[in-house]
Design a protein around this motif. Structure first.
Motif, PDB file in Angstrom:
ATOM      1  N   SER A 101      41.001   6.219 -40.672  1.00 29.51           N
ATOM      2  CA  SER A 101      41.656   4.981 -40.228  1.00 29.51           C
ATOM      3  C   SER A 101      41.649   4.882 -38.718  1.00 29.51           C
ATOM      4  O   SER A 101      41.445   3.816 -38.157  1.00 29.51           O
ATOM      5  CB  SER A 101      43.106   4.940 -40.684  1.00 29.51           C
ATOM      6  OG  SER A 101      43.171   5.060 -42.042  1.00 29.51           O
ATOM      7  N   PHE A 102      41.881   6.018 -38.057  1.00 27.99           N
ATOM      8  CA  PHE A 102      41.975   6.000 -36.606  1.00 27.99           C
ATOM      9  C   PHE A 102      40.645   5.585 -35.984  1.00 27.99           C
ATOM     10  O   PHE A 102      40.606   4.751 -35.073  1.00 27.99           O
ATOM     11  CB  PHE A 102      42.411   7.380 -36.109  1.00 27.99           C
ATOM     12  CG  PHE A 102      42.714   7.395 -34.645  1.00 27.99           C
ATOM     13  CD1 PHE A 102      43.683   6.550 -34.121  1.00 27.99           C
ATOM     14  CD2 PHE A 102      42.029   8.234 -33.789  1.00 27.99           C
ATOM     15  CE1 PHE A 102      43.958   6.550 -32.763  1.00 27.99           C
ATOM     16  CE2 PHE A 102      42.304   8.240 -32.435  1.00 27.99           C
ATOM     17  CZ  PHE A 102      43.269   7.398 -31.927  1.00 27.99           C
ATOM     18  N   THR A 103      39.544   6.141 -36.501  1.00 33.77           N
ATOM     19  CA  THR A 103      38.250   5.755 -35.928  1.00 33.77           C
ATOM     20  C   THR A 103      37.974   4.277 -36.230  1.00 33.77           C
ATOM     21  O   THR A 103      37.435   3.553 -35.398  1.00 33.77           O
ATOM     22  CB  THR A 103      37.098   6.609 -36.503  1.00 33.77           C
ATOM     23  OG1 THR A 103      37.206   6.579 -37.907  1.00 33.77           O
ATOM     24  CG2 THR A 103      37.146   8.015 -35.990  1.00 33.77           C
ATOM     25  N   ARG A 104      38.395   3.857 -37.443  1.00 32.83           N
ATOM     26  CA  ARG A 104      38.194   2.444 -37.781  1.00 32.83           C
ATOM     27  C   ARG A 104      39.017   1.549 -36.847  1.00 32.83           C
ATOM     28  O   ARG A 104      38.568   0.527 -36.368  1.00 32.83           O
ATOM     29  CB  ARG A 104      38.574   2.186 -39.235  1.00 32.83           C
ATOM     30  CG  ARG A 104      37.499   1.376 -39.920  1.00 32.83           C
ATOM     31  CD  ARG A 104      37.849   0.990 -41.324  1.00 32.83           C
ATOM     32  NE  ARG A 104      38.253   2.115 -42.143  1.00 32.83           N
ATOM     33  CZ  ARG A 104      39.108   1.991 -43.160  1.00 32.83           C
ATOM     34  NH1 ARG A 104      39.650   0.827 -43.428  1.00 32.83           N
ATOM     35  NH2 ARG A 104      39.417   3.027 -43.904  1.00 32.83           N
ATOM     36  N   LEU A 105      40.243   2.027 -36.577  1.00 28.26           N
ATOM     37  CA  LEU A 105      41.140   1.277 -35.694  1.00 28.26           C
ATOM     38  C   LEU A 105      40.515   1.114 -34.304  1.00 28.26           C
ATOM     39  O   LEU A 105      40.529   0.042 -33.708  1.00 28.26           O
ATOM     40  CB  LEU A 105      42.468   2.010 -35.591  1.00 28.26           C
ATOM     41  CG  LEU A 105      43.577   1.297 -34.852  1.00 28.26           C
ATOM     42  CD1 LEU A 105      44.287   0.372 -35.814  1.00 28.26           C
ATOM     43  CD2 LEU A 105      44.593   2.282 -34.304  1.00 28.26           C
ATOM     44  N   LEU A 106      39.920   2.219 -33.819  1.00 28.86           N
ATOM     45  CA  LEU A 106      39.288   2.159 -32.492  1.00 28.86           C
ATOM     46  C   LEU A 106      38.143   1.150 -32.486  1.00 28.86           C
ATOM     47  O   LEU A 106      38.038   0.320 -31.578  1.00 28.86           O
ATOM     48  CB  LEU A 106      38.755   3.535 -32.101  1.00 28.86           C
ATOM     49  CG  LEU A 106      39.786   4.569 -31.655  1.00 28.86           C
ATOM     50  CD1 LEU A 106      39.092   5.847 -31.231  1.00 28.86           C
ATOM     51  CD2 LEU A 106      40.613   4.037 -30.490  1.00 28.86           C
ATOM     52  N   ASN A 107      37.293   1.240 -33.527  1.00 26.94           N
ATOM     53  CA  ASN A 107      36.175   0.293 -33.612  1.00 26.94           C
ATOM     54  C   ASN A 107      36.661  -1.144 -33.668  1.00 26.94           C
ATOM     55  O   ASN A 107      36.140  -2.031 -33.001  1.00 26.94           O
ATOM     56  CB  ASN A 107      35.350   0.548 -34.883  1.00 26.94           C
ATOM     57  CG  ASN A 107      34.474   1.753 -34.707  1.00 26.94           C
ATOM     58  OD1 ASN A 107      34.239   2.195 -33.586  1.00 26.94           O
ATOM     59  ND2 ASN A 107      34.008   2.306 -35.804  1.00 26.94           N
ATOM     60  N   GLN A 108      37.690  -1.320 -34.513  1.00 30.82           N
ATOM     61  CA  GLN A 108      38.235  -2.655 -34.701  1.00 30.82           C
ATOM     62  C   GLN A 108      38.775  -3.209 -33.391  1.00 30.82           C
ATOM     63  O   GLN A 108      38.549  -4.359 -33.039  1.00 30.82           O
ATOM     64  CB  GLN A 108      39.367  -2.566 -35.729  1.00 30.82           C
ATOM     65  CG  GLN A 108      39.696  -3.881 -36.358  1.00 30.82           C
ATOM     66  CD  GLN A 108      38.510  -4.423 -37.112  1.00 30.82           C
ATOM     67  OE1 GLN A 108      38.105  -3.858 -38.107  1.00 30.82           O
ATOM     68  NE2 GLN A 108      37.924  -5.499 -36.626  1.00 30.82           N
ATOM     69  N   LEU A 109      39.461  -2.315 -32.666  1.00 24.42           N
ATOM     70  CA  LEU A 109      40.021  -2.738 -31.376  1.00 24.42           C
ATOM     71  C   LEU A 109      38.913  -3.167 -30.428  1.00 24.42           C
ATOM     72  O   LEU A 109      39.025  -4.177 -29.748  1.00 24.42           O
ATOM     73  CB  LEU A 109      40.809  -1.599 -30.754  1.00 24.42           C
ATOM     74  CG  LEU A 109      42.288  -1.561 -31.121  1.00 24.42           C
ATOM     75  CD1 LEU A 109      42.930  -0.323 -30.543  1.00 24.42           C
ATOM     76  CD2 LEU A 109      43.006  -2.805 -30.596  1.00 24.42           C
ATOM     77  N   GLN A 110      37.832  -2.359 -30.405  1.00 25.90           N
ATOM     78  CA  GLN A 110      36.703  -2.699 -29.522  1.00 25.90           C
ATOM     79  C   GLN A 110      36.159  -4.080 -29.855  1.00 25.90           C
ATOM     80  O   GLN A 110      36.003  -4.931 -28.989  1.00 25.90           O
ATOM     81  CB  GLN A 110      35.567  -1.695 -29.733  1.00 25.90           C
ATOM     82  CG  GLN A 110      35.698  -0.445 -28.907  1.00 25.90           C
ATOM     83  CD  GLN A 110      34.611   0.541 -29.288  1.00 25.90           C
ATOM     84  OE1 GLN A 110      33.860   0.338 -30.233  1.00 25.90           O
ATOM     85  NE2 GLN A 110      34.556   1.634 -28.540  1.00 25.90           N
ATOM     86  N   GLN A 111      35.880  -4.269 -31.152  1.00 28.96           N
ATOM     87  CA  GLN A 111      35.314  -5.561 -31.566  1.00 28.96           C
ATOM     88  C   GLN A 111      36.258  -6.705 -31.265  1.00 28.96           C
ATOM     89  O   GLN A 111      35.862  -7.754 -30.786  1.00 28.96           O
ATOM     90  CB  GLN A 111      35.083  -5.555 -33.073  1.00 28.96           C
ATOM     91  CG  GLN A 111      33.806  -4.893 -33.462  1.00 28.96           C
ATOM     92  CD  GLN A 111      33.560  -5.082 -34.949  1.00 28.96           C
ATOM     93  OE1 GLN A 111      33.876  -6.115 -35.517  1.00 28.96           O
ATOM     94  NE2 GLN A 111      33.004  -4.085 -35.581  1.00 28.96           N
ATOM     95  N   SER A 112      37.547  -6.461 -31.551  1.00 27.91           N
ATOM     96  CA  SER A 112      38.518  -7.535 -31.357  1.00 27.91           C
ATOM     97  C   SER A 112      38.643  -7.879 -29.878  1.00 27.91           C
ATOM     98  O   SER A 112      38.820  -9.039 -29.529  1.00 27.91           O
ATOM     99  CB  SER A 112      39.887  -7.129 -31.888  1.00 27.91           C
ATOM    100  OG  SER A 112      39.765  -6.795 -33.219  1.00 27.91           O
ATOM    101  N   LEU A 113      38.539  -6.860 -29.011  1.00 29.67           N
ATOM    102  CA  LEU A 113      38.629  -7.140 -27.576  1.00 29.67           C
ATOM    103  C   LEU A 113      37.496  -8.058 -27.136  1.00 29.67           C
ATOM    104  O   LEU A 113      37.715  -8.994 -26.368  1.00 29.67           O
ATOM    105  CB  LEU A 113      38.570  -5.840 -26.774  1.00 29.67           C
ATOM    106  CG  LEU A 113      39.876  -5.067 -26.684  1.00 29.67           C
ATOM    107  CD1 LEU A 113      39.659  -3.745 -25.957  1.00 29.67           C
ATOM    108  CD2 LEU A 113      40.930  -5.882 -25.945  1.00 29.67           C
ATOM    109  N   VAL A 114      36.291  -7.764 -27.653  1.00 28.69           N
ATOM    110  CA  VAL A 114      35.137  -8.604 -27.289  1.00 28.69           C
ATOM    111  C   VAL A 114      35.383 -10.043 -27.779  1.00 28.69           C
ATOM    112  O   VAL A 114      35.252 -11.006 -27.033  1.00 28.69           O
ATOM    113  CB  VAL A 114      33.839  -8.036 -27.914  1.00 28.69           C
ATOM    114  CG1 VAL A 114      32.677  -8.978 -27.677  1.00 28.69           C
ATOM    115  CG2 VAL A 114      33.536  -6.670 -27.328  1.00 28.69           C
ATOM    116  N   SER A 115      35.802 -10.159 -29.053  1.00 29.88           N
ATOM    117  CA  SER A 115      36.015 -11.500 -29.619  1.00 29.88           C
ATOM    118  C   SER A 115      37.148 -12.210 -28.896  1.00 29.88           C
ATOM    119  O   SER A 115      37.064 -13.401 -28.611  1.00 29.88           O
ATOM    120  CB  SER A 115      36.369 -11.404 -31.095  1.00 29.88           C
ATOM    121  OG  SER A 115      35.252 -10.975 -31.790  1.00 29.88           O
TER     122      SER A 115
END
Ligand code: ATP
Length: 576
Positions: free
Chosen positions: A289-303
């Motif tokens: 979950s933590f790695t997914r959270l990090l990825n998600q955060l990255q993508q969300s920041l770009v969007s």
């Protein structure tokens, strides 16, 4: 950074608080579950007490049911909250986009705006989705379980710790690679669908230039690109899963080795060891979950950045603070030393003025014609009258009121434009005619259709006014579209009419047929008529000849013909 999103989330704060509470209770329950196993193995089995066994199992099932119910509430209500927030955001963004200046749309790519409204917002959605909340929940589980296993047996906990960073690194590296490959594959898919769209809309051009092979090659290039990136993602997935399984087995092997040792040495019970293994297994999903959270955060920041970028563009064509309604028009539109250059979207070169120091009047209830070579600035002038753009210098006055002082909506309601490219909305013929006057009755629609010489055509359509036109409907000829546009303008009933080549797509016969209707339309109104075909401006009260953004001649047809100048040249070029 996420202030904007969180103010939206806070609108649903009670749902959020409820969810967090449920999540906390779920974490506690999940934490308790292995205790039942330990209790049964260590306490119940040695005593051979069946009553206690049934009670314990019963309690365990009850806890499982409560956990399931909590899970349902958390998933459902978090989903509701996420949808409320995203819908608000999407509506707000649409509202901002639709109110942007014309220049904004000319300098942005349609596809790019669409992606921001759809995919980028979807990316933000995953940030506030039920998954995200459970990811945060599993972080709590991770910390709690980790402290607990240290407390139960620190040597075994230390051994587990060795495998955790390894697992984290593998997750991080492979997930990033997989995501990037999928992102690139999605880029290739977008190119494929663009190519498909171009093919569908330009099929006539492609056929007449026999460029089928060229277009097929282009499509194949994008399709291959999509395949290569997807294969690369699949390779990474294929390596990733066995690696993770191995690390898991490695962890379990270490625990079994140490655990068995402690059980033999009587420092740990068998139930304790089984429970310990269950707890260690609970650590694995939070790492995921933590790695997914990090990825998600990255993508969300770009969007998020991309969304904020458009929502921060401020339209410049707005109502002045002391704006007044459109005046009770009865005198003239006065264009005074108007100059204008289109803004350059790349901002790399200086822009060439399209209108230079133009001055003339459009008197009330008269027809003023605008003529000139292609590119001389006729359409630009009409865009300035409707305030699609603001002047760089000079002014336009409606009965003495400067254009910028007039309420924008009121200004545009008083001007009807029938332009060169008639825009048809996706809907019925009726929807198209009454676009500017949604309350119009069918009687009134029939009246204007009659005046625009389109009534017979509509009557012969398979479904009359109900016939679908636009992208998914039947195709109309250029002349039919223009007559629908004239009917639309008649229905709008504005005192000022701008006809931009309104009769260009009509054959001589149709042109004559609607000329009478146009005359009716223009009679009581102030009009500016742009026409390449000079036969249509013979009767204008005044003709303004534009050349390269400047007024070069003014007068009636007879006067200008007698001058033997620019207008005469245009005229002779057409009729000789
Ligand atoms: N949206 C735009 N952005 C930048 N330049 C533009 C834009 N629209 C028109 N122009 C330029 O402004 C000048 C005047 O164009 P305009 O469309 O007003 O001419 P026109 O007289 O109406 O031509 P036509 O009779 O061919 O329609 C042209 O040089 C054109 O290239």
């Amino acid at each position: 950074m996420f202030k904007y999103v969180f103010t939206k989330v806070l609108k649903n704060r009670w749902l959020l608080i409820g969810n967090v509470l449920i999540l906390a209770m779920m974490t506690v329950l999940q934490f308790i579950m292995p205790q039942f196993t330990q209790y049964i193995i260590d306490k119940v089995i040695p005593k051979a007490n069946f009553q206690e066994l049934f009670w314990t199992i019963g309690l365990m099932l009850l806890a499982a049911i409560v956990l399931g119910v909590f899970n349902y509430f958390s998933t459902y209500y978090m989903g509701v909250m996420s949808q409320n927030t995203i819908t608000d955001l999407r509506n707000e963004l649409y509202e901002r986009i639709i109110r942007q200046d014309t220049h904004f749309f000319e300098s942005s790519k349609t596809g790019d705006i669409m992606v921001r409204l759809t995919s980028d917002i979807n990316n933000l959605q995953s940030l506030i989705s039920p998954n995200m909340l459970s990811m945060i929940g599993s972080m709590f589980t991770f910390i709690g379980v980790y402290i607990f296993i240290f407390f139960v047996n620190w040597q075994m906990a230390l051994a587990v710790t060795i495998t955790l960073p390894l697992m984290f690194v593998i997750y991080r590296v492979f997930r990033t690679r997989i995501r990037q490959s999928f992102l690139k594959a999605r880029g290739a898919q977008a190119k494929m669908s663009n190519q498909m769209q171009n093919t569908l809309t330009q099929i006539e051009l492609i056929k007449s230039y026999t460029s089928e092979t060229q277009e097929s090659d282009k499509f194949a290039e994008f399709a291959n690109e999509n395949r290569d990136y997807t294969v690369s993602a699949t390779w990474n997935q294929a390596v990733f899963s066995p690696l993770i399984s191995f690390i898991n087995y490695l962890g379990t092997a270490i625990i079994l080795l140490l655990g068995a040792y402690f059980v033999i040495k009587k420092q740990l019970t068998v139930g304790g060891l089984v429970a310990y293994i269950s707890y260690v297994a609970m650590l694995q999903s939070p790492i995921q979950s933590f790695t997914r959270l990090l990825n998600q955060l990255q993508q969300s920041l770009v969007s998020y950045g991309r969304i904020v970028e458009i929502s921060q563009v401020q339209p410049t064509i707005l109502n002045a603070p002391n704006a007044v309604p459109f005046p009770d028009f009865h005198d003239r539109i006065s264009i005074q030393k108007a100059s204008f250059a289109y803004p350059d979207s790349s901002k790399t070169k200086t822009t060439v003025p399209a209108i230079k120091q133009v001055s003339f009047d459009i008197p009330y209830a008269q027809t003023t014609a605008l003529v000139g070579h292609s590119g001389s600035g006729k359409t630009t002038l009409t865009n300035l009258l409707d305030r699609l753009y603001d002047l760089d210098s000079g002014d336009i006055l409606y009965d003495g009121v400067p254009i910028k002082k007039i309420e924008l909506q009121s200004l545009r309601q008083h001007i009807a434009i029938v332009s060169q490219d008639v825009a048809m909305i996706d809907g019925t013929v009726r929807d198209n005619i009454r676009y500017g006057a949604p309350q119009a009755t069918d009687d009134r629609i029939s009246q204007v259709a009659q005046l625009a010489d389109i009534a017979d055509f509509i009557r012969n359509l398979p479904n009359g006014l109900e016939t679908q036109v636009g992208e998914r409907g039947m195709r109309l000829s250029g002349g039919q579209k223009q007559r629908i546009a004239i009917a639309r303008a008649l229905l709008k009933d504005s005192p000022i009419i701008i006809l931009d080549e309104a009769t260009a797509a009509l054959d001589n016969e149709s042109e004559k047929a609607i000329q009478h209707a146009l005359d009716n339309l223009l009679e009581q109104r102030t009009s500016l008529v742009i026409a390449h075909r000079l036969s249509t401006v013979h009767n204008a009260d005044n003709i303004i000849a534009l050349d390269d953004g400047q007024v070069v001649e003014t007068g009636t047809h007879q006067q200008l013909m007698a001058q033997h100048g620019y207008y005469r040249q245009l005229y002779d070029a057409q009729f000789k």
